[in-house]
Design an enzyme around this catalytic site. Structure first.
Site, PDB file in Angstrom:
ATOM      1  N   PRO A  53       0.948  -1.222   0.164  1.00 38.63           N
ATOM      2  CA  PRO A  53       0.153   0.117   0.009  1.00 38.63           C
ATOM      3  C   PRO A  53       0.667   1.231  -0.055  1.00 38.63           C
ATOM      4  O   PRO A  53       0.759   2.134   1.070  1.00 38.63           O
ATOM      5  CB  PRO A  53      -0.912  -0.171   1.227  1.00 38.63           C
ATOM      6  CG  PRO A  53       0.113  -0.779   2.393  1.00 38.63           C
ATOM      7  CD  PRO A  53       0.829  -1.846   1.365  1.00 38.63           C
ATOM      8  N   CYS A  54       1.525   1.545  -1.000  1.00 41.65           N
ATOM      9  CA  CYS A  54       2.225   2.963  -1.344  1.00 41.65           C
ATOM     10  C   CYS A  54       1.406   4.094  -1.086  1.00 41.65           C
ATOM     11  O   CYS A  54       1.852   5.269  -0.759  1.00 41.65           O
ATOM     12  CB  CYS A  54       2.799   2.905  -2.551  1.00 41.65           C
ATOM     13  SG  CYS A  54       4.333   1.789  -2.652  1.00 41.65           S
TER      14      CYS A  54
END
Length: 170
Positions: free
Chosen positions: A134-135
């Site tokens: 989850p950047c």
């Protein structure tokens, strides 16, 4: 008659496009060392034509993505092809450790892994598994920051905002 190289490749990789609340997701699966693995997830615009999953893993990826869209607490469990440099893998590992509903700045991630904020941003932009790694939880010190190599308002920023709202960060 032996199968041609082209027909072997066609069977070893599958790309499908599924619906997402913010547009579409592209999912690439391929055979890696004899095992079917997820090898890429793409964020796509809503006008991208849908293409149903053709193999069991692609169907499972689609199922897990839909579960996440319904419940941000859903935990992905998928076989993923190892990609990226040692530095990118270090960044992505650290990002997967950011708890749901929280965010970190590029500088905080950089400090934790003894890197620089720009190098962290570059690694985020190269992430082959957005959503799963989850950047979108990594923000600029001055605000939402860029996303998927896009540092201006546009499709990817809209997706980042949707994801952060979905997870309760915004």
């Amino acid at each position: 008659m032996a199968p041609s190289k082209k027909s072997s490749l066609a069977k070893s990789a599958d790309y499908c496009v599924i619906e997402a609340p913010f547009g579409r997701l592209g999912i690439l699966t391929e055979i890696v060392d004899g095992s079917l693995m997820l090898s890429k997830v793409d964020y796509l615009s809503a006008n991208t034509p849908l293409s149903p999953p053709q193999n069991q893993l692609a169907k499972e990826v689609a199922k897990q993505c839909k579960a996440y869209f319904k419940d941000p607490h859903f935990q992905f469990d998928l076989p993923m092809k190892q990609l990226g440099t040692a530095h990118q893998q270090k960044v992505w590992k650290r990002i997967r450790e950011i708890p749901l509903g929280q965010s970190r700045t590029y500088g905080e991630v950089a400090k934790a892994i003894r890197s620089g904020p720009r190098a962290v941003g570059t690694a985020c932009g190269a992430n082959p598994y957005p959503l799963i790694t989850p950047c979108h939880r990594v923000l600029s010190a001055q605000g939402i920051g860029g996303f998927m190599k896009e540092n201006i308002p546009g499709l990817y920023r809209e997706i980042k905002t949707w994801l952060l709202r979905h997870e309760g960060v915004l």
